[in-house]
Scaffold this active site. Sequence first.
Site: not given
Length: 537
Positions: A268, A302
């Site tokens: 990720e 994120c």
Amino acid sequence: MAHEHADLHDPETDPLATYVLEPDDVRTLLARVVAGPGHATASSAAPFTGAPVAAVPLTTPGDLPGAARRARAAQRLWAARPLRERTAVLLRVHDLLLERQSDVLDLLQVETGKARTHAWEELGDVANTARYYALRARRFLAPRTVRGLTGPFASARVLRHPYGVVGIVTPWNYPLSLGLGDALTALVAGNAVLLRADPQTALTLLWCAELLEDAGLPADLLQVLVGGPDVGMALLEHVDHAGFTGSTRAGRVFGARAGELGVPVTLELGGKNAMYVAEDVDVEATAAGAVRACFGSAGQLCASIERIYVHQDVHDDFVAALVRRAAALRLGAGLDYRADMGSLVGPAQLARVVEHVEDAVGHGATVLTGGEQRPDLGPYFYEPTVLADVPPEARAHREETFGPVVAVYPVASDDEAVAAMNDSELGLLAAVWTRSTARGTALAARVRAGMVAVNDTHHVLWGSVGAPVGGVGASGHGRRHGREGLWETTWTQSVVAQRGVHTGRGLGMRHVHDLGTEVWPRVLTRLLEVERALRLP
């Protein structure tokens, strides 16, 4: 420290205090670090004050072989245990997290500088994840029966096995969610975990290791390594699967090395996440959601929204509401719930935010609110910032800022908004706001992002733990959450057993081949035609 509130000490006002946390309070936690004799130490700085937190032992690549051997020995016994024993540990983790939340929230704030409400979101996320997998793992890991080639004369089953030792490289910004949360998934599947903590948030993950032990996890199943990229890269040589969360640049290097070693990985990576505000929204409700989406954890996640595309019909009203709400956010340092937003984590992150804003302004952007450091609150505080007129050549237009900065852009239609949202190599998260849920979900399906929220923020996406989350493109691959997240830590084995081979009875492939090479292809051709006509899968 594990069962007491942290006492904050600021050397600026207390010259006798060396560390933010008393060394005696964290000694038992630090003893859990995988580090050999004569190890070096790192002293991270508390974002709220800049004072040193604790001297944390550092793992070296030379410490990894021993840790891996211990993990493999423990994993074989753990995988052999009934699944109900593994899920029981997760349920106890859920309960202990909620009971001891004040302790870990203190640590999270001391190490990350985030507001307490944002720290609690991490804790709530992990408790939610623990309960979910404790109650769903049996279903997700159960053997699956599928149709064999010869129908009733064959049994075909798909089994799932743990990889063995899973390495997790977790960043500093969300140690609970991205460290303990990922570890629980791997553990319930029957794996052992080598967890590489960033030195900035090592104490939080060491506290988690203690919590797991108290919840009944056997020794050596989760070991905490503390170090930088050298330890994370070396970890790949000792594990059977790895998960990495971090920047796109670092993730590509990590993934390339994993490919050389043949280690499967879940990545990720970064996001330049976009939000679309349609013309039919409730402006105030949408602006409130945007503030939550842009400034949680001071934008250091994120999934933070950094681009907002607003339909021209509501652009001025929405921007006014967004600016008003952003300017009203309460910034502060303290182990309580009074602040709406905390600090950036340190000087490097502050410098990046300052550079992005100054670069945007230098290219003609307008600061609608914020754009200033707040040294009166602490060394790394930066105001929630809303930019307009950010041109394509500005760094803040395409690069991830990873701070409390968002740019707003007017658009004339849904099509223009979708095109602008998709104009990025990154594809982690997006959001669509409109009164029409049908319209919102239809637009969401056109957006190139692994996660899309309609009329909400990343909170509802991440909290819907049954739905897999992750990115596409330069934002990574693989998934957390849902059955897919659990399956990431397992490998499949197909077992097909043919009946009647030894009795001379049945319709196994042996009997088909016994018909002769001129006959059996015609027989199987007819069989395929019949199966097609009957729509057999």
